[in-house]
Design a protein around this motif. Structure first.
Motif, short mmCIF file in Angstrom:
data_model
loop_
_atom_site.label_atom_id
_atom_site.label_comp_id
_atom_site.label_asym_id
_atom_site.label_seq_id
_atom_site.Cartn_x
_atom_site.Cartn_y
_atom_site.Cartn_z
N TRP A 17 96.46 -27.55 -25.76
CA TRP A 17 97.85 -27.26 -25.44
C TRP A 17 98.15 -27.49 -23.96
O TRP A 17 97.29 -27.31 -23.10
CB TRP A 17 98.16 -25.81 -25.76
N SER A 18 99.40 -27.81 -23.69
CA SER A 18 99.96 -27.88 -22.34
C SER A 18 100.98 -26.77 -22.20
O SER A 18 101.40 -26.17 -23.19
CB SER A 18 100.70 -29.22 -22.13
N HIS A 19 101.40 -26.53 -20.95
CA HIS A 19 102.47 -25.58 -20.68
C HIS A 19 103.64 -26.34 -20.06
O HIS A 19 103.44 -27.15 -19.16
CB HIS A 19 101.99 -24.50 -19.71
N LEU A 20 104.82 -26.06 -20.53
CA LEU A 20 106.05 -26.69 -20.05
C LEU A 20 106.88 -25.62 -19.36
O LEU A 20 107.14 -24.57 -19.96
CB LEU A 20 106.82 -27.28 -21.24
N VAL A 21 107.27 -25.86 -18.10
CA VAL A 21 108.03 -24.87 -17.33
C VAL A 21 109.17 -25.54 -16.56
O VAL A 21 109.18 -26.75 -16.37
CB VAL A 21 107.14 -24.11 -16.31
N SER A 22 110.09 -24.71 -16.09
CA SER A 22 111.14 -25.13 -15.17
C SER A 22 111.01 -24.30 -13.90
O SER A 22 110.63 -23.13 -13.97
CB SER A 22 112.52 -24.87 -15.78
N SER A 35 115.44 -30.49 -26.54
CA SER A 35 115.69 -31.93 -26.57
C SER A 35 114.48 -32.74 -27.00
O SER A 35 114.61 -33.86 -27.49
CB SER A 35 116.19 -32.43 -25.20
N ILE A 36 113.28 -32.17 -26.84
CA ILE A 36 112.08 -32.87 -27.28
C ILE A 36 111.51 -32.27 -28.58
O ILE A 36 110.41 -32.62 -28.99
CB ILE A 36 110.99 -32.93 -26.19
N GLY A 37 112.26 -31.38 -29.17
CA GLY A 37 111.87 -30.84 -30.47
C GLY A 37 110.91 -29.66 -30.47
O GLY A 37 110.32 -29.35 -31.50
N CYS A 38 110.77 -28.97 -29.33
CA CYS A 38 109.93 -27.76 -29.30
C CYS A 38 110.67 -26.63 -30.01
O CYS A 38 111.81 -26.33 -29.66
CB CYS A 38 109.63 -27.33 -27.87
N TYR A 48 106.78 -22.93 -22.40
CA TYR A 48 106.59 -23.38 -23.78
C TYR A 48 105.17 -23.90 -23.92
O TYR A 48 104.67 -24.59 -23.03
CB TYR A 48 107.56 -24.52 -24.12
N ASP A 49 104.55 -23.60 -25.03
CA ASP A 49 103.26 -24.18 -25.38
C ASP A 49 103.56 -25.49 -26.10
O ASP A 49 104.32 -25.52 -27.08
CB ASP A 49 102.47 -23.25 -26.29
N VAL A 50 102.97 -26.57 -25.59
CA VAL A 50 103.22 -27.91 -26.15
C VAL A 50 101.88 -28.47 -26.62
O VAL A 50 100.95 -28.59 -25.82
CB VAL A 50 103.84 -28.84 -25.07
N PRO A 51 101.76 -28.83 -27.91
CA PRO A 51 100.50 -29.38 -28.39
C PRO A 51 100.23 -30.75 -27.76
O PRO A 51 101.16 -31.48 -27.40
CB PRO A 51 100.70 -29.50 -29.91
#
Length: 88
Positions: A17-22, A35-38, A48-51
């Motif tokens: 997993w990756s982590h997505l942040v702002s 917008s990317i379907g998470c 967000y946890d992103v596979p």
């Protein structure tokens, strides 16, 4: 709008997993993730946890690749870090 993603190096549930942040706002983060379907269930406290199989999609959509320490530094300095155990 700038969102950041770290490499998919976090194991869990049989995948990486990756982590997505702002570093601007949760609203920005939620909009980008949608917008990317998470799915909303992928949001955990401040990221967000992103596979791993969705990593390239996030980068193609504009997420900036950074290391994990840099990712944490950016959201901490922005006041958006919510560590485990902190209720606010």
């Amino acid at each position: 709008m700038t969102v950041y993603i770290d490499p998919p190096t976090w194991p869990g549930h049989g995948r990486m997993w990756s982590h997505l942040v702002s570093d601007v706002s949760y609203e920005e983060l939620h909009a980008f993730a949608a917008s990317i379907g998470c799915p909303p269930r992928a949001f955990e406290r401040d990221h967000y946890d992103v596979p791993s199989y969705r990593y390239a999609d996030a980068v193609a959509a504009g997420a900036v690749e950074v290391g994990s320490k840099e990712l944490v530094r950016r959201i901490t300095e922005a006041g958006l870090r919510r560590p485990k155990g902190r209720t606010v």
